[in-house]
Design a protein around this motif. Structure first.
Motif, PDB file in Angstrom:
ATOM      1  N   ARG A 108      70.098 -10.855 -60.788  1.00 42.98           N
ATOM      2  CA  ARG A 108      68.811 -11.476 -61.108  1.00 42.98           C
ATOM      3  C   ARG A 108      68.420 -12.489 -60.033  1.00 42.98           C
ATOM      4  N   TYR A 109      67.123 -12.460 -59.681  1.00 39.03           N
ATOM      5  CA  TYR A 109      66.563 -13.368 -58.690  1.00 39.03           C
ATOM      6  C   TYR A 109      65.339 -14.051 -59.302  1.00 39.03           C
ATOM      7  N   MET A 110      64.991 -15.228 -58.760  1.00 43.74           N
ATOM      8  CA  MET A 110      63.906 -16.011 -59.360  1.00 43.74           C
ATOM      9  C   MET A 110      62.825 -16.346 -58.337  1.00 43.74           C
ATOM     10  N   ASP A 111      61.632 -16.653 -58.866  1.00 41.79           N
ATOM     11  CA  ASP A 111      60.495 -17.128 -58.051  1.00 41.79           C
ATOM     12  C   ASP A 111      60.176 -16.164 -56.914  1.00 41.79           C
ATOM     13  N   VAL A 112      59.759 -14.957 -57.282  1.00 43.03           N
ATOM     14  CA  VAL A 112      59.410 -13.929 -56.301  1.00 43.03           C
ATOM     15  C   VAL A 112      57.901 -13.952 -56.112  1.00 43.03           C
ATOM     16  N   ARG A 113      57.477 -14.199 -54.888  1.00 41.00           N
ATOM     17  CA  ARG A 113      56.054 -14.400 -54.607  1.00 41.00           C
ATOM     18  C   ARG A 113      55.371 -13.096 -54.230  1.00 41.00           C
ATOM     19  N   GLY A 114      54.141 -12.928 -54.718  1.00 41.37           N
ATOM     20  CA  GLY A 114      53.344 -11.773 -54.349  1.00 41.37           C
ATOM     21  C   GLY A 114      52.770 -11.899 -52.959  1.00 41.37           C
ATOM     22  N   GLY A 115      52.416 -10.765 -52.375  1.00 38.43           N
ATOM     23  CA  GLY A 115      51.674 -10.759 -51.120  1.00 38.43           C
ATOM     24  C   GLY A 115      52.460 -11.143 -49.890  1.00 38.43           C
ATOM     25  N   GLU A 116      53.784 -11.168 -49.945  1.00 37.69           N
ATOM     26  CA  GLU A 116      54.582 -11.442 -48.754  1.00 37.69           C
ATOM     27  C   GLU A 116      55.909 -10.698 -48.840  1.00 37.69           C
ATOM     28  N   LYS A 117      56.590 -10.572 -47.696  1.00 43.29           N
ATOM     29  CA  LYS A 117      57.850  -9.854 -47.647  1.00 43.29           C
ATOM     30  C   LYS A 117      58.947 -10.659 -48.357  1.00 43.29           C
ATOM     31  N   ASN A 118      59.711  -9.970 -49.175  1.00 39.87           N
ATOM     32  CA  ASN A 118      60.874 -10.555 -49.840  1.00 39.87           C
ATOM     33  C   ASN A 118      62.112  -9.764 -49.436  1.00 39.87           C
ATOM     34  N   ASN A 119      63.215 -10.476 -49.262  1.00 40.74           N
ATOM     35  CA  ASN A 119      64.427  -9.837 -48.777  1.00 40.74           C
ATOM     36  C   ASN A 119      65.619 -10.192 -49.666  1.00 40.74           C
ATOM     37  N   LEU A 120      66.490  -9.209 -49.851  1.00 36.30           N
ATOM     38  CA  LEU A 120      67.729  -9.459 -50.578  1.00 36.30           C
ATOM     39  C   LEU A 120      68.865  -8.676 -49.942  1.00 36.30           C
ATOM     40  N   ASN A 121      70.056  -9.230 -50.059  1.00 37.34           N
ATOM     41  CA  ASN A 121      71.293  -8.610 -49.593  1.00 37.34           C
ATOM     42  C   ASN A 121      72.274  -8.502 -50.742  1.00 37.34           C
ATOM     43  N   LEU A 122      72.970  -7.377 -50.832  1.00 36.12           N
ATOM     44  CA  LEU A 122      74.129  -7.220 -51.705  1.00 36.12           C
ATOM     45  C   LEU A 122      75.307  -6.796 -50.842  1.00 36.12           C
ATOM     46  N   PHE A 123      76.508  -7.178 -51.260  1.00 37.97           N
ATOM     47  CA  PHE A 123      77.685  -6.988 -50.412  1.00 37.97           C
ATOM     48  C   PHE A 123      78.788  -6.247 -51.164  1.00 37.97           C
ATOM     49  N   ILE A 124      79.521  -5.422 -50.403  1.00 41.13           N
ATOM     50  CA  ILE A 124      80.691  -4.705 -50.928  1.00 41.13           C
ATOM     51  C   ILE A 124      81.923  -5.251 -50.203  1.00 41.13           C
ATOM     52  N   THR A 125      82.953  -5.595 -50.956  1.00 40.93           N
ATOM     53  CA  THR A 125      84.109  -6.304 -50.409  1.00 40.93           C
ATOM     54  C   THR A 125      84.901  -5.457 -49.409  1.00 40.93           C
ATOM     55  N   PRO A 126      85.525  -6.106 -48.422  1.00 38.44           N
ATOM     56  CA  PRO A 126      86.392  -5.380 -47.495  1.00 38.44           C
ATOM     57  C   PRO A 126      87.517  -4.626 -48.193  1.00 38.44           C
ATOM     58  N   ASN A 127      88.088  -5.219 -49.235  1.00 37.61           N
ATOM     59  CA  ASN A 127      89.206  -4.559 -49.913  1.00 37.61           C
ATOM     60  C   ASN A 127      88.791  -3.292 -50.640  1.00 37.61           C
ATOM     61  N   PHE A 128      87.519  -3.176 -51.014  1.00 36.99           N
ATOM     62  CA  PHE A 128      87.068  -1.907 -51.585  1.00 36.99           C
ATOM     63  C   PHE A 128      87.251  -0.783 -50.582  1.00 36.99           C
ATOM     64  N   PHE A 129      86.865  -1.026 -49.341  1.00 33.85           N
ATOM     65  CA  PHE A 129      86.983   0.013 -48.312  1.00 33.85           C
ATOM     66  C   PHE A 129      88.440   0.264 -47.948  1.00 33.85           C
ATOM     67  N   ARG A 130      89.248  -0.787 -47.926  1.00 32.23           N
ATOM     68  CA  ARG A 130      90.659  -0.603 -47.613  1.00 32.23           C
ATOM     69  C   ARG A 130      91.379   0.193 -48.697  1.00 32.23           C
ATOM     70  N   ARG A 131      91.071  -0.135 -49.943  1.00 34.14           N
ATOM     71  CA  ARG A 131      91.793   0.480 -51.059  1.00 34.14           C
ATOM     72  C   ARG A 131      91.254   1.854 -51.438  1.00 34.14           C
ATOM     73  N   HIS A 132      89.935   1.977 -51.529  1.00 38.44           N
ATOM     74  CA  HIS A 132      89.347   3.193 -52.081  1.00 38.44           C
ATOM     75  C   HIS A 132      88.803   4.150 -51.027  1.00 38.44           C
ATOM     76  N   MET A 133      88.570   3.646 -49.808  1.00 35.37           N
ATOM     77  CA  MET A 133      88.045   4.494 -48.741  1.00 35.37           C
ATOM     78  C   MET A 133      89.034   4.667 -47.594  1.00 35.37           C
ATOM     79  N   ASP A 134      90.209   4.020 -47.713  1.00 36.04           N
ATOM     80  CA  ASP A 134      91.285   4.125 -46.715  1.00 36.04           C
ATOM     81  C   ASP A 134      90.773   3.792 -45.312  1.00 36.04           C
ATOM     82  N   SER A 135      90.054   2.662 -45.220  1.00 36.18           N
ATOM     83  CA  SER A 135      89.466   2.276 -43.945  1.00 36.18           C
ATOM     84  C   SER A 135      89.365   0.760 -43.866  1.00 36.18           C
ATOM     85  N   ASN A 136      89.705   0.189 -42.704  1.00 36.12           N
ATOM     86  CA  ASN A 136      89.562  -1.250 -42.498  1.00 36.12           C
ATOM     87  C   ASN A 136      88.135  -1.652 -42.144  1.00 36.12           C
TER      88      ASN A 136
END
Length: 209
Positions: A108-136
């Motif tokens: 959830r994010y708050m105070d999203v303004r109309g009429g302009e660019k809005n940006n968001l980032n989501l992240f996946i942990t390094p250990n997910f790739f090490r454990r489940h994708m067998d990659s550093n």
């Protein structure tokens, strides 16, 4: 007579508050996302954690994170603000030689303004790739991402916001109900080493998530 006038003034004032609240509630239902002909598309990349001046372990301590980046614009005026935006994220990762695994979370994010660019980032942990994708280092080409931008549980956009990996069916996000789900690997920016970087460039997260 004085009490009668006072009561009438109070009634008038309360009526104004009610009408104002009603108009604001009606306005909220008209929020939508500005879309081009092809719709919105999230960007996927890998990013190494930032190095801080007081770090004791140097570059060897910095993991590679998977990053989901989205830029969008509300199709509204700049004096119109969305109080809270829900972002539903579904990720399908395809390890080599095995079935897919799924990450699923709503933020959830708050105070999203109309009429302009809005940006968001989501992240996946390094250990997910090490454990489940067998990659550093994340191979983001093996990930498919589906996003929904919602208000009160209802999507604000017409077209699917999706990035589909090569070889994966285009409607994969409708068919992953039985896939293995990995909890807690998909994180908000504030829960990562990137929390303070470009802080005001990204949407503000609702506290307490």
């Amino acid at each position: 007579m004085f009490n009668l006038k006072k009561s009438a003034a109070i009634y008038f004032f309360l009526s104004l508050i009610f009408v104002s609240s009603f108009c604001q509630a009606q306005r909220k239902t008209r929020f939508s996302i500005k879309e081009s002909g092809s719709g919105l598309r999230p960007k996927l990349e890998s990013r190494r954690a930032p190095e801080f001046k007081d770090s004791k372990r140097g570059m060897s301590a910095l993991g590679y994170w998977g990053v989901i980046d989205l830029e969008f614009e509300l199709d509204n005026r700049k004096d119109e603000w969305l109080d809270e935006l829900e972002v539903y994220c579904l990720v399908l990762a395809m390890p080599r030689g095995s079935g897919g695994v799924v990450l699923e979370q709503t933020f959830r994010y708050m105070d999203v303004r109309g009429g302009e660019k809005n940006n968001l980032n989501l992240f996946i942990t390094p250990n997910f790739f090490r454990r489940h994708m067998d990659s550093n280092k994340p191979d983001m080409s093996r990930l498919s991402v589906y996003l929904e931008l919602r208000m009160n549980g209802s999507p604000l956009h017409r077209n699917p916001i999706v990035n589909t990996a090569t070889g994966v069916p285009r409607d994969w996000f409708q068919k992953v109900g039985n896939a293995k789900k990995i909890p807690n690997a998909l994180l908000l920016k504030s829960k990562t080493p990137f929390a303070d970087l470009d802080y005001d460039y990204y949407l503000y997260e609702v506290p307490g998530q």
